[in-house]
Design a protein around this motif. Sequence first.
Motif, PDB file in Angstrom:
ATOM      1  N   SER A 110       5.354   7.426  -4.636  1.00 30.88           N
ATOM      2  CA  SER A 110       4.312   6.606  -5.275  1.00 30.88           C
ATOM      3  C   SER A 110       4.536   6.470  -6.775  1.00 30.88           C
ATOM      4  O   SER A 110       4.386   5.382  -7.333  1.00 30.88           O
ATOM      5  N   ASP A 155       0.857  -1.192   0.000  1.00 28.08           N
ATOM      6  CA  ASP A 155       0.000   0.000   0.000  1.00 28.08           C
ATOM      7  C   ASP A 155       0.892   1.241   0.000  1.00 28.08           C
ATOM      8  O   ASP A 155       1.588   1.510   0.977  1.00 28.08           O
ATOM      9  N   SER A 196      -0.425   4.293  -0.796  1.00 27.89           N
ATOM     10  CA  SER A 196      -1.360   5.418  -0.833  1.00 27.89           C
ATOM     11  C   SER A 196      -0.971   6.548   0.126  1.00 27.89           C
ATOM     12  O   SER A 196      -1.324   7.699  -0.116  1.00 27.89           O
ATOM     13  N   SER A 197      -0.244   6.235   1.178  1.00 25.97           N
ATOM     14  CA  SER A 197       0.145   7.288   2.130  1.00 25.97           C
ATOM     15  C   SER A 197       1.537   7.845   1.840  1.00 25.97           C
ATOM     16  O   SER A 197       2.006   8.738   2.555  1.00 25.97           O
ATOM     17  N   GLU A 198       2.169   7.351   0.806  1.00 28.01           N
ATOM     18  CA  GLU A 198       3.494   7.851   0.424  1.00 28.01           C
ATOM     19  C   GLU A 198       3.349   9.172  -0.332  1.00 28.01           C
ATOM     20  O   GLU A 198       2.330   9.418  -0.970  1.00 28.01           O
TER      21      GLU A 198
END
Length: 94
Positions: A69, A60, A62-64
């Motif tokens: 990303s 995952d 998505s928070s990078e």
Amino acid sequence: MALTETTEYDKIEVVGTYKAVQVRKATVIKKNGTELTRSFERYVLQAGYLDGNDALVDTDISSEPAEVSAICTAVWTTDVKAAWKAKLIADKPA
């Protein structure tokens, strides 16, 4: 006297056959625009991990930050993920 704290992702490297993404995150503290201190945190992202059925679960990201990303998305191709999955399966204890 204004203190500010910022985070910079100042080094992003792609290494190895399985395209591990190494990230260095810098936390910078400044006083009136002059840097007082800088500390670093490093971490590595791999294309995924195996679930209980030996299926590859994508990491995952998505928070990078956007630049991390984007690099992960570009280098973790289908072929890279397949090779990484095969390595993880081969490395499992008997």
